[in-house]
Design a protein around this motif. Sequence first.
Motif, short mmCIF file in Angstrom:
data_model
loop_
_atom_site.label_atom_id
_atom_site.label_comp_id
_atom_site.label_asym_id
_atom_site.label_seq_id
_atom_site.Cartn_x
_atom_site.Cartn_y
_atom_site.Cartn_z
N GLY A 45 0.79 -1.21 0.00
CA GLY A 45 0.00 0.00 0.00
C GLY A 45 0.82 1.27 0.00
N SER A 46 0.12 2.40 -0.05
CA SER A 46 0.79 3.70 -0.09
C SER A 46 1.55 3.99 1.20
CB SER A 46 -0.25 4.80 -0.35
OG SER A 46 -1.25 4.79 0.66
N SER A 47 1.15 3.35 2.29
CA SER A 47 1.82 3.57 3.57
C SER A 47 3.03 2.66 3.75
CB SER A 47 0.84 3.35 4.73
OG SER A 47 0.37 2.02 4.73
N ASN A 48 3.25 1.74 2.82
CA ASN A 48 4.36 0.80 2.91
C ASN A 48 4.38 0.03 4.23
OD1 ASN A 48 5.68 0.87 0.43
ND2 ASN A 48 6.83 2.72 0.96
N THR A 49 3.21 -0.36 4.69
CA THR A 49 3.10 -1.09 5.95
C THR A 49 3.55 -2.54 5.77
OG1 THR A 49 1.20 0.28 6.55
CG2 THR A 49 1.50 -1.78 7.78
N TRP A 50 4.37 -3.03 6.71
CA TRP A 50 4.76 -4.44 6.68
C TRP A 50 3.52 -5.29 6.94
CZ3 TRP A 50 9.07 -6.05 4.67
CH2 TRP A 50 10.21 -5.24 4.70
N THR A 51 3.25 -6.23 6.03
CA THR A 51 2.03 -7.03 6.09
C THR A 51 2.36 -8.49 5.80
OG1 THR A 51 0.81 -5.12 5.24
CG2 THR A 51 -0.31 -7.26 5.19
N PRO A 52 1.83 -9.43 6.60
CA PRO A 52 2.03 -10.86 6.27
C PRO A 52 1.51 -11.17 4.88
CG PRO A 52 1.13 -10.61 8.49
CD PRO A 52 1.05 -9.26 7.85
N PHE A 53 2.24 -12.00 4.15
CA PHE A 53 1.89 -12.34 2.78
C PHE A 53 2.26 -13.80 2.56
CE2 PHE A 53 3.23 -12.55 -1.77
CZ PHE A 53 2.01 -12.30 -2.34
N ASN A 54 1.23 -14.63 2.27
CA ASN A 54 1.50 -16.06 2.11
C ASN A 54 1.77 -16.47 0.67
OD1 ASN A 54 -1.02 -15.99 0.90
ND2 ASN A 54 -2.06 -17.15 2.51
N GLY A 55 1.64 -15.53 -0.26
CA GLY A 55 1.94 -15.84 -1.65
C GLY A 55 0.87 -16.62 -2.38
N MET A 56 -0.22 -16.98 -1.69
CA MET A 56 -1.30 -17.73 -2.30
C MET A 56 -2.42 -16.77 -2.72
SD MET A 56 0.26 -20.53 -2.04
CE MET A 56 -0.93 -21.75 -2.59
N LEU A 57 -3.56 -17.35 -3.16
CA LEU A 57 -4.61 -16.52 -3.73
C LEU A 57 -5.13 -15.48 -2.74
CD1 LEU A 57 -6.56 -15.78 -5.99
CD2 LEU A 57 -8.05 -17.65 -5.24
N ASP A 58 -5.39 -15.89 -1.49
CA ASP A 58 -5.91 -14.91 -0.53
C ASP A 58 -4.91 -13.81 -0.25
OD1 ASP A 58 -4.25 -16.69 0.76
OD2 ASP A 58 -5.38 -16.67 2.63
#
Length: 438
Positions: free
Chosen positions: A140-153
């Motif tokens: 996002g525009s705020s560059n917030t660290w966010t968990p990302f599993n790499g899958m569809l969700d």
Amino acid sequence: MTTTTNDPLAALQAVDPGVLNFTPFGLGGAMRPEDAADFQHRLISNLVLADDVAPTTRQKFEQLCAGYAQGLLCYGLFTLVADAAKLTLEQALRDRFAAHHNGTVTARNASGSERQIDYANYADFHDQYRKLRRPEIRMGSSNTWTPFNGMLDGLLTWARREGLLRGQRNRGIERAKKALRNLTAHGMFHLVSPVDAYRDLSDLAEIINHLWGHSTPGGRLYPAPITRDVVAIGWNTATGSIRACHAAQLPDQREEDEFTFVVVRAVFWPGEREDPHLMEYDARNATTHYPAQYLWGPGSRAQAIAWFEREAPEPDSCDSLDQVFVIRVHDDRIHLPMYPGVAAALQPPEQQGTWYAVRADGPTGVFAHTRAVATGADGHVRSGECGQCPVETIASGDLGTVLLAARAAGVDISPVAVPDVRTPFAEVMAPRSVVASR
């Protein structure tokens, strides 16, 4: 389809009779094979991807379209195409992710250590990324660290945070498509119609194009901005008559009864796409499906014609997705949603109460959600995205607080003073406020 011929090639070339029942007018008598072929070809030729879509996504989509066209010869192909379209959504998101980050993604693990991942394609990125422990990326525009599993969700969340997918109603549709994709991947035998397969392909084309920054004219999910014409709305209080026309046509109208008119910019395409709530227009409150802008009135026909000829207002366009409204709850009453600029011009007595700034695709959802929150209905939240309604509450508090939040969301909050005028239909169909506990 069963056949008695001994010629395998002839059997493959025979039209499946089940397809012939799907006509431009719905289910009906069987079409001639050549007409059915022309009809299905015309449908599929409407689905065009933007020029800058990733080649791998384009190739897969074109493969699906070719399979759909062959469904004329084998009804079961429509099911295969519909299922593959649900699975292709993830490929499109992967390709868009890879293009968006342009070969480099910075990730961090559970201990906070950052690592730059250089990749050639999404599969290359994911192979490196999944080796990290509880990894995160900036979104996002705020560059917030966010968990990302790499899958569809995770990809859907990423696309939302980056603004590549939008629309509050579409949030629920995206969740449904994710569930249908999982069901397809692990489901059982089923059969769908050409209508279902075409809807899946059409939705997929809209999503792909929007991921690459292109809206769809007349689209179901991500429509392009729609034209607002200069419209005159007139009513006669004594007779209850109400009607609307293009303001330029006012001199041609010959009603004998006395009408009061307002002139607005509104979506008005008789016979095509028209705002279904235009006759409920209220200058101060958001009661129409598409944004309607007050221009002049109220006054007589002669006054409306004189103003229109003097000012010569032009049509414009509006976007109905992710609008921001403000809505007031005061003295146990819920008031109709307003556009922020109109609310900014309110006098102090009308500013009292608790206000909410709500992002939605139209005012109806805003009112329903606020009423549910005020009455304590289960599952409705006072802030953030609501899991029950297609809305997102971005702020609450006094009017000044929510207007600042609206401005931060990119909305012009310059005060817009409008008269307290509404049509008789609005008086009946859209009361200005209701009791919260009702």
